[in-house]
Motif scaffolding. Structure first.
Motif, short mmCIF file in Angstrom:
data_model
loop_
_atom_site.label_atom_id
_atom_site.label_comp_id
_atom_site.label_asym_id
_atom_site.label_seq_id
_atom_site.Cartn_x
_atom_site.Cartn_y
_atom_site.Cartn_z
N LEU A 101 0.84 -1.20 0.00
CA LEU A 101 0.00 0.00 0.00
C LEU A 101 0.87 1.25 0.00
CD1 LEU A 101 -2.80 -0.83 2.62
CD2 LEU A 101 -2.83 -1.22 0.15
N THR A 102 0.37 2.32 -0.60
CA THR A 102 1.10 3.60 -0.56
C THR A 102 0.98 4.21 0.84
OG1 THR A 102 -0.85 4.89 -1.15
CG2 THR A 102 0.51 4.06 -2.98
N ALA A 103 1.75 5.27 1.07
CA ALA A 103 1.68 5.97 2.35
C ALA A 103 0.24 6.41 2.63
CB ALA A 103 2.61 7.17 2.33
N LEU A 104 -0.40 6.99 1.60
CA LEU A 104 -1.78 7.48 1.77
C LEU A 104 -2.72 6.33 2.12
CD1 LEU A 104 -3.54 10.08 1.47
CD2 LEU A 104 -4.11 9.27 -0.81
N GLU A 105 -2.57 5.20 1.43
CA GLU A 105 -3.45 4.05 1.68
C GLU A 105 -3.21 3.46 3.06
OE1 GLU A 105 -3.88 2.59 -2.99
OE2 GLU A 105 -2.23 1.85 -1.74
N ASN A 106 -1.95 3.46 3.51
CA ASN A 106 -1.64 2.96 4.86
C ASN A 106 -2.32 3.81 5.93
OD1 ASN A 106 0.28 0.63 5.55
ND2 ASN A 106 1.24 1.48 3.72
N VAL A 107 -2.31 5.12 5.73
CA VAL A 107 -2.92 6.03 6.71
C VAL A 107 -4.45 5.90 6.67
CG1 VAL A 107 -3.19 8.45 7.41
CG2 VAL A 107 -0.96 7.61 6.64
N GLU A 108 -4.96 5.67 5.47
CA GLU A 108 -6.41 5.57 5.26
C GLU A 108 -7.00 4.29 5.86
OE1 GLU A 108 -9.19 5.87 1.41
OE2 GLU A 108 -7.06 6.05 0.98
N LEU A 109 -6.22 3.23 5.90
CA LEU A 109 -6.74 1.90 6.22
C LEU A 109 -7.54 1.83 7.53
CD1 LEU A 109 -6.88 -1.00 5.12
CD2 LEU A 109 -4.81 -1.50 6.42
N PRO A 110 -7.00 2.33 8.67
CA PRO A 110 -7.78 2.23 9.91
C PRO A 110 -9.09 3.02 9.83
CG PRO A 110 -5.50 2.90 10.37
CD PRO A 110 -5.69 2.95 8.89
N LEU A 111 -9.10 4.06 9.00
CA LEU A 111 -10.31 4.88 8.89
C LEU A 111 -11.43 4.11 8.18
CD1 LEU A 111 -8.56 8.23 7.86
CD2 LEU A 111 -9.28 7.52 10.15
N ILE A 112 -11.03 3.18 7.30
CA ILE A 112 -12.02 2.32 6.65
C ILE A 112 -12.73 1.48 7.71
CG2 ILE A 112 -12.37 0.38 5.04
CD1 ILE A 112 -9.92 1.43 3.46
N TYR A 113 -11.93 0.90 8.64
CA TYR A 113 -12.51 0.07 9.69
C TYR A 113 -13.41 0.88 10.61
CZ TYR A 113 -8.98 -3.33 8.24
OH TYR A 113 -8.21 -4.19 7.52
N ARG A 114 -13.15 2.17 10.69
CA ARG A 114 -13.97 3.03 11.57
C ARG A 114 -15.20 3.57 10.86
NH1 ARG A 114 -8.79 6.27 14.04
NH2 ARG A 114 -7.83 4.44 14.99
N GLY A 115 -15.37 3.19 9.59
CA GLY A 115 -16.58 3.59 8.88
C GLY A 115 -16.58 5.02 8.37
N VAL A 116 -15.39 5.61 8.22
CA VAL A 116 -15.29 6.98 7.71
C VAL A 116 -15.51 6.96 6.19
CG1 VAL A 116 -13.77 9.01 7.54
CG2 VAL A 116 -13.67 7.56 9.57
N SER A 117 -16.25 7.92 5.67
CA SER A 117 -16.54 7.95 4.23
C SER A 117 -15.25 8.17 3.43
CB SER A 117 -17.53 9.07 3.91
OG SER A 117 -16.90 10.34 4.07
N LYS A 118 -15.27 7.74 2.17
CA LYS A 118 -14.06 7.79 1.34
C LYS A 118 -13.51 9.21 1.22
CE LYS A 118 -12.15 6.24 -3.08
NZ LYS A 118 -11.03 5.51 -2.51
N LYS A 119 -14.39 10.16 0.95
CA LYS A 119 -13.95 11.54 0.78
C LYS A 119 -13.27 12.07 2.05
CE LYS A 119 -15.73 16.06 -0.64
NZ LYS A 119 -16.95 16.85 -0.92
N GLU A 120 -13.90 11.82 3.20
CA GLU A 120 -13.34 12.29 4.47
C GLU A 120 -12.05 11.56 4.80
OE1 GLU A 120 -14.47 12.81 9.20
OE2 GLU A 120 -15.96 11.93 7.85
N ARG A 121 -12.02 10.24 4.50
CA ARG A 121 -10.81 9.44 4.74
C ARG A 121 -9.61 10.03 4.04
NH1 ARG A 121 -13.63 4.57 3.32
NH2 ARG A 121 -12.41 4.39 1.41
N ILE A 122 -9.79 10.33 2.75
CA ILE A 122 -8.66 10.85 1.96
C ILE A 122 -8.21 12.20 2.50
CG2 ILE A 122 -7.99 11.69 -0.34
CD1 ILE A 122 -9.80 9.43 -1.48
N ALA A 123 -9.18 13.05 2.87
CA ALA A 123 -8.84 14.37 3.41
C ALA A 123 -8.07 14.24 4.73
CB ALA A 123 -10.10 15.19 3.62
N LEU A 124 -8.54 13.35 5.61
CA LEU A 124 -7.86 13.15 6.90
C LEU A 124 -6.46 12.59 6.70
CD1 LEU A 124 -10.79 11.59 9.01
CD2 LEU A 124 -9.71 13.81 9.41
N ALA A 125 -6.32 11.61 5.79
CA ALA A 125 -5.02 10.98 5.54
C ALA A 125 -4.04 11.99 4.94
CB ALA A 125 -5.19 9.77 4.62
N GLU A 126 -4.52 12.78 3.98
CA GLU A 126 -3.64 13.79 3.37
C GLU A 126 -3.19 14.82 4.40
OE1 GLU A 126 -5.93 15.30 0.09
OE2 GLU A 126 -5.22 13.73 -1.29
N ASN A 127 -4.12 15.28 5.24
CA ASN A 127 -3.76 16.27 6.27
C ASN A 127 -2.74 15.71 7.24
OD1 ASN A 127 -5.36 18.32 5.31
ND2 ASN A 127 -7.13 17.78 6.57
#
Length: 226
Positions: A101-127
């Motif tokens: 997984l890329t850095a972004l995808e690694n950061v995003e992964l736990p947010l998927i388990y927490r049910g965060v929407s895709k758009k918000e996940r990407i924004a949180l991971a990028e920030n």
């Protein structure tokens, strides 16, 4: 005001009976919100067991642990998992990144388990990646990054959803001195922003950078200095 972390008289006993091992021996400690605490001890001192208790990765044999006013000492695995998701961001010595997984995808992964929407996940991971200085490395995989950069990805993953507690277990253990300084600087900045940072280490130089040092030896607290 009640403490964020309130541990009262906890013991952790492995192999109860003839060959029992007391990893934690009647430990009591309180940590307030917004503290920066180092728990220091040599290998076998009980500091990793204490970290597992504080991080809701394990429960004590006896005693109580109140986290944010909730008794977590006797919770089920599922309940502990929910608490970890809401309250704690973990940083481990071994980074624990997924290699394909890329850095972004690694950061995003736990947010998927927490049910965060895709758009918000990407924004949180990028920030989170910007916060640790990796805005130009979001598409890189772990094998394309240095150890220090991988640990920064791990920190971004831990802080993406702004948990109140950052629990860092030997976060500089696999890093050179330059990368170690960078990681400690990020932890200090997180503390200044209002996070509670609990740092587990065997290194006196790393521990000295915290505001409070709890020394553990043979499963007991030997000293607690602010």
């Amino acid at each position: 005001m009640s403490a964020l972390v309130d541990v009262q008289d906890i013991c952790k006993v492995y192999n109860p009976g003839e060959n029992e091992v007391w990893a934690l021996d009647h430990i009591s400690v309180q940590i307030q919100e917004r503290e920066f605490v180092a728990i220091i001890g040599q290998s076998g001192s009980g500091k990793s067991t204490l970290m597992n208790m504080l991080g809701c990765l394990d429960v004590p044999t006896s005693g109580t642990y109140m986290l944010h006013g909730q008794d977590v000492s006797h919770m089920s695995d599922d309940e502990l998992s929910d608490i970890r998701n809401k309250e704690i961001g973990f940083i481990f010595q071994g980074f624990n990144l997924i290699q394909n997984l890329t850095a972004l995808e690694n950061v995003e992964l736990p947010l998927i388990y927490r049910g965060v929407s895709k758009k918000e996940r990407i924004a949180l991971a990028e920030n989170a990646l910007k916060k640790v200085g990796l805005e130009n490395r979001m598409d890189h995989k772990p094998s394309e990054m240095s150890g220090g950069q991988q640990q920064r990805v791990a920190i971004a993953r831990a802080i993406a959803q702004a948990p109140p507690i950052i629990l860092a277990d030997e976060p500089t253990g696999n890093l050179d001195s330059g990368s170690s300084r960078e990681i400690m600087q990020i932890l200090k900045e997180l503390h200044e922003e209002g996070r509670t940072v609990i740092l587990i280490t065997h290194d006196n130089g790393i521990a000295a950078q915290a505001k409070r040092i709890i020394k553990i030896m043979d499963g007991k607290i030997e000293s607690d200095t602010k």
